[in-house]
Design an enzyme around this catalytic site. Structure first.
Site, PDB file in Angstrom:
ATOM      1  N   LYS A  82       0.861  -1.185   0.000  1.00 24.57           N
ATOM      2  CA  LYS A  82       0.000   0.000   0.000  1.00 24.57           C
ATOM      3  C   LYS A  82       0.895   1.232   0.000  1.00 24.57           C
ATOM      4  O   LYS A  82       1.827   1.334   0.791  1.00 24.57           O
ATOM      5  CB  LYS A  82      -0.924   0.040   1.219  1.00 24.57           C
ATOM      6  CG  LYS A  82      -1.750   1.331   1.278  1.00 24.57           C
ATOM      7  CD  LYS A  82      -2.820   1.298   2.355  1.00 24.57           C
ATOM      8  CE  LYS A  82      -2.249   1.436   3.735  1.00 24.57           C
ATOM      9  NZ  LYS A  82      -3.314   1.659   4.751  1.00 24.57           N
ATOM     10  N   ARG A 126     -10.380  -1.134   6.567  1.00 17.02           N
ATOM     11  CA  ARG A 126      -9.585  -2.070   7.369  1.00 17.02           C
ATOM     12  C   ARG A 126      -9.124  -1.441   8.677  1.00 17.02           C
ATOM     13  O   ARG A 126      -8.965  -2.135   9.687  1.00 17.02           O
ATOM     14  CB  ARG A 126      -8.445  -2.655   6.554  1.00 17.02           C
ATOM     15  CG  ARG A 126      -7.302  -1.737   6.138  1.00 17.02           C
ATOM     16  CD  ARG A 126      -6.340  -1.434   7.261  1.00 17.02           C
ATOM     17  NE  ARG A 126      -5.018  -1.070   6.830  1.00 17.02           N
ATOM     18  CZ  ARG A 126      -4.197  -0.328   7.558  1.00 17.02           C
ATOM     19  NH1 ARG A 126      -4.567   0.166   8.721  1.00 17.02           N
ATOM     20  NH2 ARG A 126      -2.990  -0.060   7.110  1.00 17.02           N
TER      21      ARG A 126
END
Length: 347
Positions: A82, A126
């Site tokens: 990410k 998340r």
């Protein structure tokens, strides 16, 4: 002749949403599995790399870009990264989100890319899910009052996750230094959790009064929450920065993290500042949430315990959710296939 073309799937933010990323129960299920795999040694998590314009305490103004690589094993078996920017001035200066992210998935055997997708919504979901999973194990089952410190985007998914873990939550207190943000937050939040009473609070102590769960998600560089405002039996999730005075942590019977070493490495949250100042030893640390999920450490043991949870956030959380989105995209025919090369230039 062997096919040597390399293709990957490109997914826009809308594609990711269409594949179910806003289903908090699904995301929490993946994050709980991830925490369990992490504890079993079936993940690889290099240190998060933070690109900063100044020191850690300057992030509230200048922001950062984080690189968060990792590998998730088990039946997931995928690598990825990410790349997420956090620019706190974006909403004020450009009327744009503070955070933006790309998530890349790679085949763990060949290293070739599988997908490039918007990671912004994945990241927010998340992060909320990490608190929700912890609340499932560490909050009182009869919790009814949630206190949210901070009225930014992040606390929407925190609220969604806590409500998913603790359906009995029926009252939500919201505090932020900007009452305009609070009002905007509540307007949206009433659509997200219509069965809860949501009220604006003009101070932190007012917001904390009667709270069973406290979640803070701010860019604070000095404490907001004082120990005398924290009642027995509360579950606390420190999502943002330096939001709690040291005595709040000292008051807790259990200190739990998603990844102790990661929290201390980043160095900006209350627990890390205490360790770096010599005010907290690892002996006071109860365990990582994965140890609790796997039954190695105790969850909540009584209704009077104050439990302090600190999640630093791990790139492998994004990867396990992104893999689910990728699998769904293939099934649903979402996204656009792009070619990296038809034939490799060098072998």
């Amino acid at each position: 002749m062997t096919q040597r073309r390399v293709e990957f799937l490109y997914l826009t933010q809308q594609d990711v949403i269409d594949c179910g990323v806003t289903n908090m129960a699904m995301v929490m299920n993946k994050i709980e599995k991830l925490f369990s795999l992490r504890d079993k040694g079936e993940t690889i998590l290099p240190d998060k790399v933070a690109l900063r314009w100044g020191d850690a305490d300057s992030e509230a103004q200048t922001g950062r870009i984080n690189a968060m690589p990792g590998y998730v094993g088990g039946d997931v078996d995928v690598a990825g990264i990410k790349w997420i920017a956090s620019k706190p001035m974006n909403p004020r200066h450009y009327n744009m989100p503070r955070a933006s992210a790309l998530t890349i998935l790679n085949n763990a055997e060949t290293g070739f890319p599988l997908a490039v997708m918007d990671g912004t919504v994945i990241s927010a979901m998340r992060t909320g899910a990490a608190t929700g999973v912890a609340a499932k194990y560490l909050a009182r089952k009869d919790s009814k009052v949630l206190c949210l410190i901070g009225a930014g985007t992040q606390n929407h998914t925190q609220m969604m996750a806590v409500k998913t873990a603790l359906p009995g939550i029926n009252e939500i207190h919201v505090y932020d230094i900007s009452m305009d943000r609070v009002k905007a937050f509540i307007e949206k939040a009433r659509e997200e959790v219509p069965d809860a009473h949501i009220e604006a609070c003009v101070s932190a102590p007012e917001a904390l009064k009667g709270a069973d769960v406290i979640v803070s998600a701010t860019t604070a560089v000095s404490p907001i929450v004082k120990a005398e405002w924290v009642e027995d039996g509360v579950f606390i999730s420190n999502v943002g920065n330096y939001e709690y005075e040291f005595d709040v942590v000292r008051k807790a019977q259990k200190i739990v993290t998603d990844d102790w070493d990661g929290v201390i490495h980043r160095g900006i949250q209350t627990i890390a500042k205490m360790v770096l100042a010599g005010e907290l030893s690892k002996e006071r640390f109860h365990g990582n949430i994965g140890e609790i999920i796997n039954g190695k450490k105790a969850a909540r043991e009584n209704d009077n315990e104050i439990i302090f949870y600190n999640a630093i956030g791990m790139g492998i959380e994004d990867i396990i959710v992104a893999k689910e989105i990728y699998d769904r995209a293939l099934t649903l025919g979402k996204g656009q296939k792009l070619t990296l090369w038809e034939e490799p230039y060098w072998v």
